[in-house]
Write a protein that holds these residues in place. Structure first.
Motif, PDB file in Angstrom:
ATOM      1  N   ILE A  50      15.704  42.639  36.178  1.00  0.00           N
ATOM      2  CA  ILE A  50      14.521  43.488  36.284  1.00  0.00           C
ATOM      3  C   ILE A  50      13.634  43.024  37.437  1.00  0.00           C
ATOM      4  CG2 ILE A  50      12.381  44.160  35.124  1.00  0.00           C
ATOM      5  CD1 ILE A  50      13.933  44.095  32.481  1.00  0.00           C
ATOM      6  N   GLY A  51      13.431  41.699  37.549  1.00  0.00           N
ATOM      7  CA  GLY A  51      12.598  41.173  38.621  1.00  0.00           C
ATOM      8  C   GLY A  51      13.147  41.494  39.997  1.00  0.00           C
ATOM      9  N   VAL A  52      14.462  41.355  40.167  1.00  0.00           N
ATOM     10  CA  VAL A  52      15.084  41.673  41.458  1.00  0.00           C
ATOM     11  C   VAL A  52      14.938  43.166  41.762  1.00  0.00           C
ATOM     12  CG1 VAL A  52      17.271  41.726  42.725  1.00  0.00           C
ATOM     13  CG2 VAL A  52      16.702  39.741  41.317  1.00  0.00           C
ATOM     14  N   ALA A  53      15.082  44.011  40.752  1.00  0.00           N
ATOM     15  CA  ALA A  53      14.969  45.460  40.957  1.00  0.00           C
ATOM     16  C   ALA A  53      13.540  45.868  41.311  1.00  0.00           C
ATOM     17  CB  ALA A  53      15.438  46.202  39.715  1.00  0.00           C
ATOM     18  N   ILE A  54      12.555  45.254  40.662  1.00  0.00           N
ATOM     19  CA  ILE A  54      11.161  45.576  40.987  1.00  0.00           C
ATOM     20  C   ILE A  54      10.880  45.257  42.448  1.00  0.00           C
ATOM     21  CG2 ILE A  54       8.759  44.954  40.548  1.00  0.00           C
ATOM     22  CD1 ILE A  54       9.490  44.491  37.626  1.00  0.00           C
ATOM     23  N   ASN A  55      11.374  44.112  42.908  1.00  0.00           N
ATOM     24  CA  ASN A  55      11.149  43.728  44.299  1.00  0.00           C
ATOM     25  C   ASN A  55      11.902  44.639  45.268  1.00  0.00           C
ATOM     26  OD1 ASN A  55       9.405  41.282  44.286  1.00  0.00           O
ATOM     27  ND2 ASN A  55      11.008  40.493  42.966  1.00  0.00           N
ATOM     28  N   TRP A  56      13.119  45.025  44.906  1.00  0.00           N
ATOM     29  CA  TRP A  56      13.854  45.967  45.766  1.00  0.00           C
ATOM     30  C   TRP A  56      13.094  47.282  45.863  1.00  0.00           C
ATOM     31  CZ3 TRP A  56      15.729  50.867  45.563  1.00  0.00           C
ATOM     32  CH2 TRP A  56      16.600  51.245  46.587  1.00  0.00           C
ATOM     33  N   ASN A  57      12.484  47.720  44.777  1.00  0.00           N
ATOM     34  CA  ASN A  57      11.772  48.984  44.762  1.00  0.00           C
ATOM     35  C   ASN A  57      10.556  48.971  45.683  1.00  0.00           C
ATOM     36  OD1 ASN A  57      11.399  51.681  43.660  1.00  0.00           O
ATOM     37  ND2 ASN A  57       9.674  50.851  42.510  1.00  0.00           N
ATOM     38  N   LEU A  58       9.975  47.790  45.914  1.00  0.00           N
ATOM     39  CA  LEU A  58       8.850  47.715  46.842  1.00  0.00           C
ATOM     40  C   LEU A  58       9.266  48.149  48.239  1.00  0.00           C
ATOM     41  CD1 LEU A  58       7.146  44.354  45.805  1.00  0.00           C
ATOM     42  CD2 LEU A  58       6.170  46.641  45.624  1.00  0.00           C
ATOM     43  N   THR A  59      10.477  47.738  48.637  1.00  0.00           N
ATOM     44  CA  THR A  59      10.970  48.118  49.961  1.00  0.00           C
ATOM     45  C   THR A  59      11.670  49.470  49.937  1.00  0.00           C
ATOM     46  OG1 THR A  59      11.274  45.787  50.544  1.00  0.00           O
ATOM     47  CG2 THR A  59      12.434  47.399  51.883  1.00  0.00           C
ATOM     48  N   GLY A  60      12.607  49.640  49.006  1.00  0.00           N
ATOM     49  CA  GLY A  60      13.408  50.854  48.986  1.00  0.00           C
ATOM     50  C   GLY A  60      12.707  52.052  48.380  1.00  0.00           C
ATOM     51  N   GLY A  61      11.842  51.812  47.374  1.00  0.00           N
ATOM     52  CA  GLY A  61      11.191  52.922  46.692  1.00  0.00           C
ATOM     53  C   GLY A  61       9.852  53.299  47.270  1.00  0.00           C
ATOM     54  N   PHE A  62       9.023  52.299  47.597  1.00  0.00           N
ATOM     55  CA  PHE A  62       7.680  52.594  48.079  1.00  0.00           C
ATOM     56  C   PHE A  62       7.651  52.915  49.570  1.00  0.00           C
ATOM     57  CE2 PHE A  62       4.997  50.332  44.613  1.00  0.00           C
ATOM     58  CZ  PHE A  62       5.524  51.199  43.675  1.00  0.00           C
ATOM     59  N   THR A  63       8.360  52.120  50.383  1.00  0.00           N
ATOM     60  CA  THR A  63       8.336  52.372  51.827  1.00  0.00           C
ATOM     61  C   THR A  63       9.516  53.201  52.303  1.00  0.00           C
ATOM     62  OG1 THR A  63       9.526  50.331  52.355  1.00  0.00           O
ATOM     63  CG2 THR A  63       7.138  50.196  52.202  1.00  0.00           C
ATOM     64  N   GLY A  64      10.543  53.374  51.458  1.00  0.00           N
ATOM     65  CA  GLY A  64      11.669  54.217  51.826  1.00  0.00           C
ATOM     66  C   GLY A  64      12.719  53.541  52.686  1.00  0.00           C
ATOM     67  N   TYR A  65      12.681  52.218  52.797  1.00  0.00           N
ATOM     68  CA  TYR A  65      13.682  51.480  53.564  1.00  0.00           C
ATOM     69  C   TYR A  65      14.738  50.925  52.603  1.00  0.00           C
ATOM     70  CZ  TYR A  65      11.297  51.685  58.046  1.00  0.00           C
ATOM     71  OH  TYR A  65      10.746  52.118  59.230  1.00  0.00           O
ATOM     72  N   ILE A  66      15.890  51.571  52.577  1.00  0.00           N
ATOM     73  CA  ILE A  66      16.945  51.219  51.631  1.00  0.00           C
ATOM     74  C   ILE A  66      17.633  49.932  52.099  1.00  0.00           C
ATOM     75  CG2 ILE A  66      19.017  52.010  50.456  1.00  0.00           C
ATOM     76  CD1 ILE A  66      16.458  53.612  49.853  1.00  0.00           C
ATOM     77  N   ASP A  67      17.492  48.877  51.312  1.00  0.00           N
ATOM     78  CA  ASP A  67      17.956  47.541  51.684  1.00  0.00           C
ATOM     79  C   ASP A  67      19.279  47.248  50.975  1.00  0.00           C
ATOM     80  OD1 ASP A  67      18.335  44.926  52.300  1.00  0.00           O
ATOM     81  OD2 ASP A  67      16.449  44.184  51.455  1.00  0.00           O
ATOM     82  N   PHE A  68      20.385  47.186  51.737  1.00  0.00           N
ATOM     83  CA  PHE A  68      21.690  46.858  51.177  1.00  0.00           C
ATOM     84  C   PHE A  68      21.968  45.354  51.171  1.00  0.00           C
ATOM     85  CE2 PHE A  68      23.670  51.233  52.314  1.00  0.00           C
ATOM     86  CZ  PHE A  68      23.080  51.773  51.180  1.00  0.00           C
ATOM     87  N   GLY A  69      21.015  44.565  51.640  1.00  0.00           N
ATOM     88  CA  GLY A  69      21.216  43.115  51.664  1.00  0.00           C
ATOM     89  C   GLY A  69      20.167  42.350  50.893  1.00  0.00           C
ATOM     90  N   HIS A  70      19.545  42.991  49.928  1.00  0.00           N
ATOM     91  CA  HIS A  70      18.421  42.387  49.205  1.00  0.00           C
ATOM     92  C   HIS A  70      18.803  41.080  48.510  1.00  0.00           C
ATOM     93  CE1 HIS A  70      14.511  42.418  47.267  1.00  0.00           C
ATOM     94  NE2 HIS A  70      15.095  42.207  46.111  1.00  0.00           N
ATOM     95  N   ALA A  71      20.045  40.945  48.109  1.00  0.00           N
ATOM     96  CA  ALA A  71      20.476  39.740  47.397  1.00  0.00           C
ATOM     97  C   ALA A  71      20.416  38.493  48.270  1.00  0.00           C
ATOM     98  CB  ALA A  71      21.895  39.923  46.850  1.00  0.00           C
ATOM     99  N   VAL A  72      20.241  38.638  49.583  1.00  0.00           N
ATOM    100  CA  VAL A  72      20.168  37.467  50.454  1.00  0.00           C
ATOM    101  C   VAL A  72      18.959  36.615  50.096  1.00  0.00           C
ATOM    102  CG1 VAL A  72      18.831  38.573  52.293  1.00  0.00           C
ATOM    103  CG2 VAL A  72      20.364  36.687  52.842  1.00  0.00           C
ATOM    104  N   TRP A  73      17.851  37.231  49.672  1.00  0.00           N
ATOM    105  CA  TRP A  73      16.654  36.459  49.310  1.00  0.00           C
ATOM    106  C   TRP A  73      16.880  35.711  48.003  1.00  0.00           C
ATOM    107  CZ3 TRP A  73      15.696  37.222  53.871  1.00  0.00           C
ATOM    108  CH2 TRP A  73      15.614  38.477  54.456  1.00  0.00           C
ATOM    109  N   PHE A  74      17.590  36.330  47.098  1.00  0.00           N
ATOM    110  CA  PHE A  74      17.951  35.663  45.842  1.00  0.00           C
ATOM    111  C   PHE A  74      18.804  34.437  46.135  1.00  0.00           C
ATOM    112  CE2 PHE A  74      20.419  34.930  42.033  1.00  0.00           C
ATOM    113  CZ  PHE A  74      19.537  35.192  40.993  1.00  0.00           C
ATOM    114  N   GLY A  75      19.805  34.603  47.001  1.00  0.00           N
ATOM    115  CA  GLY A  75      20.680  33.491  47.339  1.00  0.00           C
ATOM    116  C   GLY A  75      19.955  32.373  48.062  1.00  0.00           C
ATOM    117  N   LEU A  76      19.026  32.712  48.957  1.00  0.00           N
ATOM    118  CA  LEU A  76      18.274  31.681  49.665  1.00  0.00           C
ATOM    119  C   LEU A  76      17.402  30.883  48.708  1.00  0.00           C
ATOM    120  CD1 LEU A  76      17.150  33.461  52.968  1.00  0.00           C
ATOM    121  CD2 LEU A  76      18.678  31.498  52.749  1.00  0.00           C
ATOM    122  N   GLY A  77      16.725  31.580  47.788  1.00  0.00           N
ATOM    123  CA  GLY A  77      15.919  30.875  46.799  1.00  0.00           C
ATOM    124  C   GLY A  77      16.759  29.983  45.913  1.00  0.00           C
TER     125      GLY A  77
END
Length: 348
Positions: A50-77
């Motif tokens: 849920i947390g990862v999806a909420i953060n993806w929605n900030l970029t993909g849902g609110f600004t409209g930039y569909i991010d296919f590499g969002h998991a890179v931030w999860f992996g870096l953390g």
């Protein structure tokens, strides 16, 4: 006639009551007799999704930039946390405690997102999506090749800490805090500006909105917050390697969960990711060989018949049901008033 505002207020009160009951149940669950550690672990993984999806929605849902590499931030953390914590278990004697290690993971993920965002968020449409997918693949290969620091393909082992209740409460609190923050953000001028960027970026620039700065700031926050969930996941999992920390499935889950719940909404990623998580558990248990096909069919059905997701679907029907309830209530009051106006001998 009942006003639309009154109907919406009643619907909001109903939703608020349901949310309060759900949160109370989640808080009490670990204290309930018979709740196993495996159940808490499963619920914590759901909070992570849920947390990862909420953060993806900030970029993909609110600004409209569909991010296919969002998991890179999860992996870096996750990897930053694992590297700093595993130094102790590798015999170097300088391993960091969990809290500063996770905090460093947040900083690394957020700073990297800021740098990459400055370069990629000037791109439009599919070019941004492909650039982020390439970033994800490149970062995973760097982690795999840099074996002296990251353990390469073998991975890293963290010192064990198996207090499932602690992880459960921490991630539940983070999800609630993140959801409240997004709810507040959506009602501010910044949230309105983000939606304006999604709808018409050129028009937003002409109205004086610093679109690039706002996009990068949102992208950086989403990256840092996702890195936080990655660090907590690594600490709880006690093991990371490139294939589980940097996996495409995590990004796909965020996209599917957000679309299922309602892209660009506050509640959509929460509802959609929770439903998708448990649906996958059921499909995995009953359709082991076909569960991925079933998920794909579900996504097609959502796109074709519920493009606004579950939140949009229930929003329309919830207002309709509330309106019907108001009509019944009004009709009942009118009958009572008409009975009261009748002579006593004519009353039923």
């Amino acid at each position: 006639m009942t006003s639309a505002g009154g109907i919406k207020r009643t619907a909001r009160r109903l939703i608020g009551a349901l949310v309060a009951v759900g949160l109370a149940w989640l808080v009490v669950l670990p204290l309930w007799p018979g709740t196993s550690d495996s159940m808490l672990f499963t619920m914590t993984l759901m909070f992570t999704s849920i947390g990862v999806a909420i953060n993806w929605n900030l970029t993909g849902g609110f600004t409209g930039y569909i991010d296919f590499g969002h998991a890179v931030w999860f992996g870096l953390g996750a990897y930053t946390t694992a590297i700093m914590m595993s130094l102790q278990s590798n015999g170097l004697g300088i391993g960091w405690p969990p809290v500063p290690a996770i905090a460093l993971g947040v900083v690394v993920a957020g700073a990297t997102a800021a740098l990459i965002g400055r370069a990629t968020m000037r791109l439009k449409g599919p070019y941004f999506s492909v650039a982020m997918l390439a970033t994800f693949v490149a970062m995973r290969e760097i982690v795999r090749i840099w074996g002296g620091l990251t353990g390469g393909g073998v991975g890293l082992t963290l010192p064990p800490y198996l207090n499932r209740s602690l992880f459960y409460f921490v991630e539940l609190a983070l999800v609630v805090a993140l959801a409240v923050f997004v709810w507040w953000l959506r009602r501010t001028r910044v949230g309105t500006a983000l939606v304006a960027i999604r709808e018409d970026e050129v028009g937003a620039e002409m109205r004086g909105i610093a679109t690039t700065r706002l996009k990068v700031a949102t992208f950086s926050f989403a990256g840092a917050s996702t890195g936080l969930f990655g660090g907590l996941w690594a600490f709880q999992n006690t093991f990371v390697d490139p294939d589980i920390a940097f996996t495409e499935v995590r990004t796909l889950d965020a996209i599917m969960g957000t679309m299922l719940g309602g892209i660009g909404t506050v509640a959509g990623p929460i509802v959609g990711s929770a439903v998708l998580y448990w649906l996958r558990e059921v499909l995995w248990a009953n359709l082991l060989d076909l569960h991925l096909i079933a998920q794909g069919v579900l996504l097609i059905v959502i796109v074709l018949f519920m493009p606004r997701g579950l939140v949009g679907w229930f929003d329309r029907r919830g207002v309709a049901v509330t309106d019907l309830w108001h009509r019944w209530s009004r009709a009942g009051r009118e009958v009572e008033r008409s009975d009261a106006d009748k002579p006593a001998e004519d009353r039923p």
